[in-house]
Each structure stands twice: as C-alpha cells, then as structure tokens.
Design a protein around this motif. Sequence first.
Motif, mmCIF file in Angstrom:
data_model
loop_
_atom_site.group_PDB
_atom_site.id
_atom_site.type_symbol
_atom_site.label_atom_id
_atom_site.label_comp_id
_atom_site.label_asym_id
_atom_site.label_seq_id
_atom_site.Cartn_x
_atom_site.Cartn_y
_atom_site.Cartn_z
ATOM 1 N N ILE A 120 3.884 0.084 -0.169
ATOM 2 C CA ILE A 120 4.638 -0.803 -1.063
ATOM 3 C C ILE A 120 5.024 -2.089 -0.347
ATOM 4 C CG2 ILE A 120 6.824 -1.065 -2.306
ATOM 5 C CD1 ILE A 120 6.655 1.906 -3.008
ATOM 6 N N LEU A 121 5.493 -1.967 0.891
ATOM 7 C CA LEU A 121 5.894 -3.153 1.657
ATOM 8 C C LEU A 121 4.696 -4.053 1.955
ATOM 9 C CD1 LEU A 121 8.442 -1.637 4.203
ATOM 10 C CD2 LEU A 121 8.928 -3.001 2.163
ATOM 11 N N GLU A 122 3.576 -3.444 2.282
ATOM 12 C CA GLU A 122 2.365 -4.227 2.551
ATOM 13 C C GLU A 122 1.935 -4.994 1.299
ATOM 14 O OE1 GLU A 122 0.303 -1.465 6.040
ATOM 15 O OE2 GLU A 122 -0.353 -1.289 3.958
ATOM 16 N N ASP A 123 2.039 -4.347 0.161
ATOM 17 C CA ASP A 123 1.672 -5.018 -1.095
ATOM 18 C C ASP A 123 2.623 -6.170 -1.417
ATOM 19 O OD1 ASP A 123 -0.429 -3.291 -1.413
ATOM 20 O OD2 ASP A 123 0.637 -1.913 -2.747
ATOM 21 N N LYS A 124 3.879 -6.038 -1.004
ATOM 22 C CA LYS A 124 4.846 -7.107 -1.251
ATOM 23 C C LYS A 124 4.607 -8.315 -0.346
ATOM 24 C CE LYS A 124 8.801 -4.410 -2.982
ATOM 25 N NZ LYS A 124 9.004 -5.203 -4.211
ATOM 26 N N LEU A 125 4.216 -8.061 0.897
ATOM 27 C CA LEU A 125 4.086 -9.139 1.874
ATOM 28 C C LEU A 125 2.710 -9.809 1.870
ATOM 29 C CD1 LEU A 125 5.966 -7.604 4.943
ATOM 30 C CD2 LEU A 125 6.756 -9.411 3.409
ATOM 31 N N ARG A 126 1.684 -9.071 1.465
ATOM 32 C CA ARG A 126 0.328 -9.627 1.501
ATOM 33 C C ARG A 126 0.201 -10.924 0.707
ATOM 34 N NH1 ARG A 126 -1.998 -5.576 -0.226
ATOM 35 N NH2 ARG A 126 -2.358 -4.552 1.781
ATOM 36 N N PRO A 127 0.754 -11.039 -0.508
ATOM 37 C CA PRO A 127 0.635 -12.311 -1.247
ATOM 38 C C PRO A 127 1.248 -13.492 -0.511
ATOM 39 C CG PRO A 127 1.315 -10.553 -2.731
ATOM 40 C CD PRO A 127 1.395 -9.994 -1.346
ATOM 41 N N TYR A 128 2.349 -13.260 0.213
ATOM 42 C CA TYR A 128 2.972 -14.346 0.966
ATOM 43 C C TYR A 128 2.090 -14.794 2.127
ATOM 44 C CZ TYR A 128 7.355 -13.427 -1.529
ATOM 45 O OH TYR A 128 8.312 -13.285 -2.496
ATOM 46 N N ILE A 129 1.469 -13.832 2.790
ATOM 47 C CA ILE A 129 0.569 -14.178 3.902
ATOM 48 C C ILE A 129 -0.603 -15.009 3.400
ATOM 49 C CG2 ILE A 129 -0.976 -13.236 5.654
ATOM 50 C CD1 ILE A 129 0.848 -10.785 5.820
ATOM 51 N N ASP A 180 -4.528 -8.600 10.737
ATOM 52 C CA ASP A 180 -5.116 -7.633 11.662
ATOM 53 C C ASP A 180 -4.160 -6.477 11.938
ATOM 54 O OD1 ASP A 180 -7.357 -9.237 11.841
ATOM 55 O OD2 ASP A 180 -6.631 -10.311 13.614
ATOM 56 N N LEU A 181 -2.866 -6.764 11.924
ATOM 57 C CA LEU A 181 -1.880 -5.719 12.216
ATOM 58 C C LEU A 181 -1.983 -4.554 11.242
ATOM 59 C CD1 LEU A 181 0.608 -4.870 13.911
ATOM 60 C CD2 LEU A 181 2.026 -6.038 12.226
ATOM 61 N N THR A 182 -2.129 -4.848 9.967
ATOM 62 C CA THR A 182 -2.237 -3.802 8.951
ATOM 63 C C THR A 182 -3.506 -2.974 9.147
ATOM 64 O OG1 THR A 182 -0.998 -5.104 7.333
ATOM 65 C CG2 THR A 182 -2.394 -3.353 6.479
ATOM 66 N N CYS A 183 -4.600 -3.638 9.428
ATOM 67 C CA CYS A 183 -5.875 -2.940 9.629
ATOM 68 C C CYS A 183 -5.796 -1.999 10.832
ATOM 69 C CB CYS A 183 -7.000 -3.954 9.811
ATOM 70 S SG CYS A 183 -8.636 -3.226 10.017
ATOM 71 N N LYS A 184 -5.216 -2.458 11.928
ATOM 72 C CA LYS A 184 -5.105 -1.631 13.130
ATOM 73 C C LYS A 184 -4.188 -0.432 12.876
ATOM 74 C CE LYS A 184 -5.901 -5.430 16.384
ATOM 75 N NZ LYS A 184 -5.295 -6.295 17.438
ATOM 76 N N ASP A 213 4.509 5.276 11.718
ATOM 77 C CA ASP A 213 4.987 4.738 10.444
ATOM 78 C C ASP A 213 6.270 3.929 10.635
ATOM 79 O OD1 ASP A 213 2.880 5.855 9.097
ATOM 80 O OD2 ASP A 213 3.980 7.623 8.413
ATOM 81 N N GLU A 214 7.159 4.430 11.474
ATOM 82 C CA GLU A 214 8.401 3.695 11.752
ATOM 83 C C GLU A 214 8.098 2.358 12.433
ATOM 84 O OE1 GLU A 214 11.113 6.014 13.977
ATOM 85 O OE2 GLU A 214 11.542 7.422 12.346
ATOM 86 N N LYS A 215 7.172 2.400 13.367
ATOM 87 C CA LYS A 215 6.787 1.169 14.064
ATOM 88 C C LYS A 215 6.213 0.146 13.083
ATOM 89 C CE LYS A 215 3.606 -0.587 17.583
ATOM 90 N NZ LYS A 215 2.509 -0.225 18.538
ATOM 91 N N GLN A 216 5.394 0.611 12.145
ATOM 92 C CA GLN A 216 4.821 -0.293 11.154
ATOM 93 C C GLN A 216 5.899 -0.867 10.243
ATOM 94 O OE1 GLN A 216 2.035 -1.555 11.122
ATOM 95 N NE2 GLN A 216 1.587 -2.318 9.066
ATOM 96 N N PHE A 217 6.892 -0.055 9.904
ATOM 97 C CA PHE A 217 8.002 -0.539 9.085
ATOM 98 C C PHE A 217 8.735 -1.677 9.795
ATOM 99 C CE2 PHE A 217 12.544 -0.484 8.099
ATOM 100 C CZ PHE A 217 12.520 -0.653 6.722
ATOM 101 N N VAL A 218 9.024 -1.488 11.062
ATOM 102 C CA VAL A 218 9.698 -2.529 11.845
ATOM 103 C C VAL A 218 8.817 -3.776 11.937
ATOM 104 C CG1 VAL A 218 10.635 -3.125 14.109
ATOM 105 C CG2 VAL A 218 11.048 -0.857 13.153
ATOM 106 N N ILE A 223 7.423 -9.306 10.202
ATOM 107 C CA ILE A 223 6.512 -10.232 9.518
ATOM 108 C C ILE A 223 7.250 -10.990 8.421
ATOM 109 C CG2 ILE A 223 4.529 -10.326 7.941
ATOM 110 C CD1 ILE A 223 3.246 -8.123 9.581
ATOM 111 N N ALA A 224 8.078 -10.272 7.657
ATOM 112 C CA ALA A 224 8.845 -10.932 6.590
ATOM 113 C C ALA A 224 9.781 -11.982 7.168
ATOM 114 C CB ALA A 224 9.634 -9.890 5.802
ATOM 115 N N LEU A 225 10.439 -11.657 8.269
ATOM 116 C CA LEU A 225 11.339 -12.619 8.915
ATOM 117 C C LEU A 225 10.574 -13.838 9.431
ATOM 118 C CD1 LEU A 225 13.602 -10.139 10.934
ATOM 119 C CD2 LEU A 225 14.375 -11.666 9.106
#
Length: 257
Positions: A120-129, A180-184, A213-218, A223-225
Amino acid sequence: MDDYSTKIKISAEHLIRKEFPEKALELDKLVSSPVLSFSEVSKIRTEFQLPTADDIIAHLKNIKNTNSTDDYHNSTSVVNNNNSGSTKKHKIDSNDTMDSSESSTYEFNGTVPSNRLISILEDKLRPYILHFLDSVAIIKLWIQLMIPKVEDGNNFGVSIQEDSLAEVRTIETEVTQYIDLTCKYLISRGELIKKVVKYPHVEDYRRSVQSLDEKQFVSLRFIALELRNHYTSVHDLLMKNLEKIKTPRTNQIHSLY
C-alpha cells in the motif's frame, strides 16, 4: 520549434510555481498521517501462511498412521487368503510402497502474499516518484533553453543557470535510486521466503523476513520525507533565482541563493 520551446517554458514555470508546492504539502500530510507513523511498525510484522515445525510433525505423524493402517490391511488380506486355502502368495507392487525419504518430505502448496501494508505504501509513493522525475526532465530542458549563447559579458548569468541545473540533476539521481530500492527489497524478500519454506524449523529465517519488512517500512518513510524535501528545495531554489534564470543579468554581480 519556437512553439515547442514556449510550451516547455510555460509547463516548467507552472511546475515550479504551482505543482511542486502542492506535492510538497501532500507529502508532508502523508508523512504526518498514521499510515507512516512508527506506531505502525508492529503491524508490519505480519504472520506468514507457511509451514512451521508443528506442521511438519503433524504431517509426518499422518504419514506414519497411514502407513500403519495400510500394513494392517495388507497383513489381514494375507491371513484371509491363507485361511481360504489358497497357496498363492500376495505380491505387493514396489509402486504401492512409499520411499522413506519421500514420506518425510513436507511440500508447501500455496501462494505467499506480499506484505500488504508495504504494498500500500509503495503504491502511494510511486506516483510521486514518477511525477518528480517527469517534472525534473521538463525543468532541466527549460533551464537549458534559457541559457544564452556563449559570448563576452553574460558569463555570470550563465553560471547561475548552470549551478541550478547541476543541483536539479543531483536531486534527480537520488530520486531515481528510490525505484531500485523497491526492486531489491522484493528480490531479497522472495529469497528469504524460499528459505522459510525450505527450513520452516529455523525461526531466524522467519524473523529475518519480518525485519526486512520493517526495514522497508522505514525506508519508505525516508523516501516520503526526502521527496517532500526535494519538492520544497527545488521550488525554493528556482523561485529565488527565477528572474536570473530567465534573464541573465550581465551588468551587475549577483550570487546564487
């Protein structure tokens, strides 16, 4: 070509004046929302629908009970045949028996879902990237079109444009790495899931998936910041030097803000 250049200039100024501040405020609101709060970290540790050590024990017990029942029926059948006076021996096909190594193997059949909250978070941030990278491409071209031809007397104005262009390119490179971060992460998680399936009795593999998963959340929060800061800094930089970028001054000395 003149019409195209004019279109680029209008689009770039609209991005700088209007869209970049709006995106920065949207991201600031997202970062401050509960969905990216550190209180959500505990929810990231989702349970997996994967075999555990208890599942394996239950599986092996079931196989053992099944084999014991089959042996009992086979022996009963032989006794009945002997009692009936038949001298024909009861033959058991080798295909009817199960190899001991096969009987002790636990096979997981099913689908292992991705971490729902991370997705869900990835889907929210991808459009901004994607929006930022697309916008920066237009802004770079706009600055390039604003650079006058090389001649004596306008070097200082050109230096402001070149410095602004270099700063935008640096930020663009940083944002590109977010993809690249998401893919890795997905590749690493998939490899760990394979380990969990193969060695369900090793608890550390399960915990490693949760930690990843926790690391990816952080990382997504970071990324959002950073996206919020990049939108803000590019807007601030270009607005402060907007007139100098559009019309380089050659008769006075100014410095880049």
